[in-house]
Structure formats: C-alpha cells, structure tokens
Design a protein around this motif. Sequence first.
Motif, PDB file in Angstrom:
ATOM      1  N   ALA A  17      53.886  48.522  24.127  1.00 17.07           N
ATOM      2  CA  ALA A  17      53.431  49.731  23.238  1.00 17.07           C
ATOM      3  C   ALA A  17      54.895  50.125  22.625  1.00 17.07           C
ATOM      4  N   ILE A  18      55.976  50.157  23.301  1.00 16.79           N
ATOM      5  CA  ILE A  18      57.293  50.751  22.692  1.00 16.79           C
ATOM      6  C   ILE A  18      57.936  49.483  21.477  1.00 16.79           C
ATOM      7  N   MET A  19      57.422  48.564  21.762  1.00 19.16           N
ATOM      8  CA  MET A  19      58.280  47.527  20.812  1.00 19.16           C
ATOM      9  C   MET A  19      57.171  47.201  19.630  1.00 19.16           C
ATOM     10  N   ASN A  20      55.893  47.600  19.884  1.00 18.07           N
ATOM     11  CA  ASN A  20      54.785  47.604  18.867  1.00 18.07           C
ATOM     12  C   ASN A  20      54.943  46.487  17.871  1.00 18.07           C
ATOM     13  N   PRO A  21      54.712  45.188  18.378  1.00 22.50           N
ATOM     14  CA  PRO A  21      54.934  44.114  17.227  1.00 22.50           C
ATOM     15  C   PRO A  21      54.107  44.203  16.066  1.00 22.50           C
ATOM     16  N   PHE A  22      52.823  44.836  15.963  1.00 24.79           N
ATOM     17  CA  PHE A  22      52.165  45.127  14.779  1.00 24.79           C
ATOM     18  C   PHE A  22      52.872  46.000  13.817  1.00 24.79           C
ATOM     19  N   ALA A  23      53.285  47.045  14.133  1.00 30.42           N
ATOM     20  CA  ALA A  23      54.114  47.968  13.300  1.00 30.42           C
ATOM     21  C   ALA A  23      55.242  47.386  12.798  1.00 30.42           C
ATOM     22  N   ASN A  24      56.042  46.925  13.667  1.00 29.94           N
ATOM     23  CA  ASN A  24      57.562  46.499  13.740  1.00 29.94           C
ATOM     24  C   ASN A  24      57.402  45.184  12.556  1.00 29.94           C
ATOM     25  N   THR A  25      56.314  44.518  12.735  1.00 27.61           N
ATOM     26  CA  THR A  25      55.967  43.294  11.626  1.00 27.61           C
ATOM     27  C   THR A  25      55.961  43.832  10.293  1.00 27.61           C
ATOM     28  N   ALA A  26      55.339  44.943   9.935  1.00 28.73           N
ATOM     29  CA  ALA A  26      55.272  45.702   8.797  1.00 28.73           C
ATOM     30  C   ALA A  26      56.722  45.969   8.292  1.00 28.73           C
ATOM     31  N   PHE A 163      55.186  37.113  15.741  1.00 24.49           N
ATOM     32  CA  PHE A 163      54.431  38.014  15.043  1.00 24.49           C
ATOM     33  C   PHE A 163      55.172  38.198  13.675  1.00 24.49           C
ATOM     34  N   PHE A 164      56.598  38.139  13.811  1.00 24.47           N
ATOM     35  CA  PHE A 164      57.549  38.313  12.657  1.00 24.47           C
ATOM     36  C   PHE A 164      57.303  37.047  11.738  1.00 24.47           C
ATOM     37  N   LEU A 165      57.232  35.756  12.290  1.00 25.74           N
ATOM     38  CA  LEU A 165      56.959  34.756  11.363  1.00 25.74           C
ATOM     39  C   LEU A 165      55.848  34.794  10.659  1.00 25.74           C
ATOM     40  N   LEU A 166      54.765  35.033  11.477  1.00 28.16           N
ATOM     41  CA  LEU A 166      53.196  35.489  10.815  1.00 28.16           C
ATOM     42  C   LEU A 166      53.083  36.775  10.012  1.00 28.16           C
ATOM     43  N   GLY A 167      54.326  37.372   9.711  1.00 26.67           N
ATOM     44  CA  GLY A 167      54.221  38.897   9.414  1.00 26.67           C
ATOM     45  C   GLY A 167      53.094  38.919   7.972  1.00 26.67           C
TER      46      GLY A 167
END
Length: 215
Positions: A17-26, A163-167
């Motif tokens: 929740a706090i690292m939230n890969p979805f939002a941070n990927t954006a 997630f970052f690589l598949l951003g």
Amino acid sequence: MHDLLSHTLVMIGGYFAIMNPFANTAIFTAVTAGMDDRSVKKTAFSAVVTALGIVLSFILLGRIIFDFFGITLPALRVAGGIMVFFIGFDMMHGRTSAAHAPASDNSPAEQGQNIGISPLGIPILAGPGTIAVSMSYSATGNVQEIAINALVFSIMCMVTYVFFLLGEKVEQKLGQEGLKVITQLMGLILSVIGIQIGLEGIFGAISLFEQHHAS
C-alpha cells in the motif's frame, strides 16, 4: 505459527500500500520519458537498490536507533501511525503526499542528479512513511520478525522493479482512471494500517504509564 503468518500478511499489505507500485510506475514512466531502454533499466535498478539500502538499514538498526535516541516503541508507533494515516488520507483523495514526493518541480536530470536515487529511490519509494512502517514492524527486536520484515521488503522492491520495467504496459492496461481507483484503495488500506499502528502505540503507552506508577 498463525500469529507469524498474520503478521507477515500485514507486512505485505502495508508495504504494498505505501509503495503502491501502480501509482509509482506512472511517476517512473513520466520521469524516464525519452530515455533509451538501457537507461530506463539502470534508473529502475538504481531506484529500488537505493530504497532497499535505506529501509534495510532502518529495519536492521531499528533497535540501536531506539536505544541511542531514547525512543520508546509506543512513541514510534503513535508518530508513525499518524504519518502513515495522513499519507493514506492524501492517497484516498487523489493527492500525492508531500512526504513521498520530490521537493522541487525542477527536473532532476537537468540538475545532473541520478533520478534513480532522488527522487525515485528517496523520497518516492523510501520516504518517511515507508521508514516508519519498516521500523514499526521490527521494533520488538524479535530476530524472526526482523528477518521476515527484511525479506518482505526485498521482495516488494523486486516487484516494484518489474512494474517499472513494464511501466508503459501497466499504464495502458489500467488507464488513468484505473490507476486513480487503485491508488485510492491503497490509500484506504494505508489509513487503516496507520490507525492500527497508532492504537497499538496508545495502548503501549498506557501500559508503560501503568507500569511506571506501579513501580
């Protein structure tokens, strides 16, 4: 065993929740726009390694930090709970918390900085909220819990890296509205975790107060 499993699941939920890969990927795709594939991979790796190094330091040295500054576990949990709650509250309302956002709107790349270290590594991934949560999970000093805490956060960093690589693909699949809904859901979960941490701190403080007056 059941308590340990429950504690591990809480850690996983809290970090996700706090690292939230979805939002941070954006955020990642926005700040790396125009980079070649090699630079994108290097930046992603730099970001997660920076976050991993910082948070693992607090996980492993949490007890030493407590003793050095004379911090009690209830105090950390109350302060950390308040911080985590407000980060989650901002996320629920579609805002980026100032604790996990760059300090300036200037492009880090233009300033000659490694954007993988700052702002991606810190404060976006390893911000004050992440550090507070990590220290709270390891505050008891139990070796088993510290080891699980370190392992869970390491796995979360690996997930974030993927997630970052598949951003771009993640953004295309979810869309802006999808990212917004997920971020708000993560914010709700984070707010509840913050309240839980804070309540544990309050009950712990009451217990310390009673023990002090009984002695």
